[in-house]
Design a protein around this motif. Structure first.
Motif, PDB file in Angstrom:
ATOM      1  N   ARG A   1      32.140  37.626  37.445  1.00  0.00           N
ATOM      2  CA  ARG A   1      31.601  38.824  36.792  1.00  0.00           C
ATOM      3  C   ARG A   1      31.930  38.809  35.309  1.00  0.00           C
ATOM      4  O   ARG A   1      32.916  38.230  34.859  1.00  0.00           O
ATOM      5  CB  ARG A   1      32.087  40.100  37.469  1.00  0.00           C
TER       6      ARG A   1
ATOM      7  N   SER B   1      33.651  46.384  28.226  1.00  0.00           N
ATOM      8  CA  SER B   1      33.847  47.823  27.978  1.00  0.00           C
ATOM      9  C   SER B   1      32.927  48.179  26.812  1.00  0.00           C
ATOM     10  O   SER B   1      33.091  47.620  25.724  1.00  0.00           O
ATOM     11  CB  SER B   1      35.297  48.104  27.592  1.00  0.00           C
TER      12      SER B   1
ATOM     13  N   ARG C   1      37.739  35.385  32.332  1.00  0.00           N
ATOM     14  CA  ARG C   1      37.976  36.298  31.204  1.00  0.00           C
ATOM     15  C   ARG C   1      38.845  35.598  30.178  1.00  0.00           C
ATOM     16  O   ARG C   1      39.376  34.507  30.427  1.00  0.00           O
ATOM     17  CB  ARG C   1      38.629  37.594  31.690  1.00  0.00           C
TER      18      ARG C   1
ATOM     19  N   LEU D   1      43.880  38.378  28.360  1.00  0.00           N
ATOM     20  CA  LEU D   1      44.156  39.186  29.553  1.00  0.00           C
ATOM     21  C   LEU D   1      44.985  38.424  30.582  1.00  0.00           C
ATOM     22  O   LEU D   1      45.253  38.932  31.676  1.00  0.00           O
ATOM     23  CB  LEU D   1      42.839  39.668  30.168  1.00  0.00           C
TER      24      LEU D   1
HETATM   25  N1  GLU Z   1      36.714  45.363  30.409  1.00  0.00           N
HETATM   26  C1  GLU Z   1      37.664  44.430  29.898  1.00  0.00           C
HETATM   27  C2  GLU Z   1      37.402  44.183  28.428  1.00  0.00           C
HETATM   28  O1  GLU Z   1      36.306  44.407  27.954  1.00  0.00           O
HETATM   29  C3  GLU Z   1      37.645  43.091  30.614  1.00  0.00           C
HETATM   30  C4  GLU Z   1      38.150  43.191  31.984  1.00  0.00           C
HETATM   31  C5  GLU Z   1      38.424  41.868  32.670  1.00  0.00           C
HETATM   32  O2  GLU Z   1      37.658  40.901  32.472  1.00  0.00           O
HETATM   33  O3  GLU Z   1      39.350  41.818  33.454  1.00  0.00           O
HETATM   34  O4  GLU Z   1      38.299  43.750  27.747  1.00  0.00           O
END
Ligand code: GLU
Length: 292
Positions: A6, A10, A211, A215
């Motif tokens: 996925r 945000s 990602r 993170l």
């Molecule tokens: N929504 C998060 C962001 O834009 C990423 C979340 C993820 O990939 O775990 O930084």
């Protein structure tokens, strides 16, 4: 193995090349394995997220030749799901209300230390609160966050032996206790990133989380939440972040050039994909389309 991946932006700004690099990687790993690429909108922070950025990101990604199953999950529309997880944790004594403001926390931390993701570790003030006062403040509707009782979570069987696997970085061990009592529901938003992301990956059957490396530190905490909730452990692929010419990572807040601006300047999808490090993306999309 067929991967469900996925891309979970945000919508607090427009997409830049770093997002494209991440989205194309998720798409590619799914396509090459005969799996599924999902798009998820992580918009729980209704103050910072804006509807026009959601519309723009759909348009930018489609312009890059990406497609994804409908309906797209928008986290802001599923708050009751996250509430159920919080209720479950609360019933098991793994959560407590925290009435501290940022300032209270900064003042209470006599020797402040930071979690692996750079956030301040909570000194635990409200964990030791007098139960009668806690009940009184709750009854009075005093604003509060909900925090994970990390020590209690770490006492659950298996919590100290958690691991995860990263396609690029290999096997990793976890020390979620370094995060302390993290917030799982904020004062202003009744959920948190860590809670929603792990819940949704489990719900949507994501078995490969792609990602950025920014993170990666949070993954230890995510593994703990998965363990506590009995959710499956996905595989991970954390990728390096794209940097600008001066070596600084691309970021919305620093005004990284948006895909929208690149489109307006006349760049083609091919050129944008190449700039994001995926020069063969457009031909991979047509190959994938032919094989369906
Ligand atoms: N929504 C998060 C962001 O834009 C990423 C979340 C993820 O990939 O775990 O930084």
């Amino acid at each position: 193995m067929a991967f469900t991946t996925r891309f979970a932006p945000s919508p607090t700004g427009r997409l830049h090349l770093g997002h494209v690099a991440s989205a194309l990687r998720g798409w590619r790993l799914a396509a090459e394995s005969g799996g599924t690429f999902l798009l998820r909108v992580e918009d729980i922070d209704t103050v910072r997220c804006r509807p026009e950025f959601i519309a723009d990101l759909y348009e930018d990604l489609a312009w890059l030749g990406l497609s994804w199953p409908q309906p797209v999950r928008r986290q802001s529309q599923h708050m009751p799901d996250y509430r159920r997880v919080l209720d479950n944790l609360q019933a098991r004594g793994l959560l407590y209300p925290c009435f501290c403001t940022r300032r209270d926390i900064a003042e209470a931390a006599s020797a402040p230390h930071h979690a692996p993701d750079g956030t301040l570790v909570y000194p635990g003030t409200c964990r030791h609160m007098d139960p009668a006062l806690r009940a009184e403040w709750l009854a009075a509707g005093k604003p509060h966050a909900l925090r994970l009782d990390m020590a209690a979570a770490m006492r659950l069987p298996g919590a100290r032996e958690l691991t995860w696997h990263d396609l690029g970085h290999g096997p990793r061990t976890c020390q979620p206790q370094l995060f302390g009592d993290v917030v799982l529901a904020r004062r202003d938003v009744p959920a948190s990133y860590h809670l929603c992301v792990t819940h949704d990956d489990a719900l949507q059957g994501v078995n490969l989380v792609t990602r950025g490396e920014d993170l990666m530190a949070a993954t230890a905490l995510h593994r703990l939440l998965q363990h506590v909730m009995g959710w499956p452990a996905p595989c991970y692929s954390h990728h390096p972040l794209l940097c600008d010419d001066t070596g600084r990572r691309l970021a919305k807040r620093d005004g990284a050039v948006s895909i929208r601006a690149m489109r307006a300047a006349g760049m083609t999808p091919q050129q944008v994909c190449a700039a994001a490090g995926w020069p063969d993306h457009i031909s991979a999309v047509s190959t994938a389309a032919r094989s369906h």
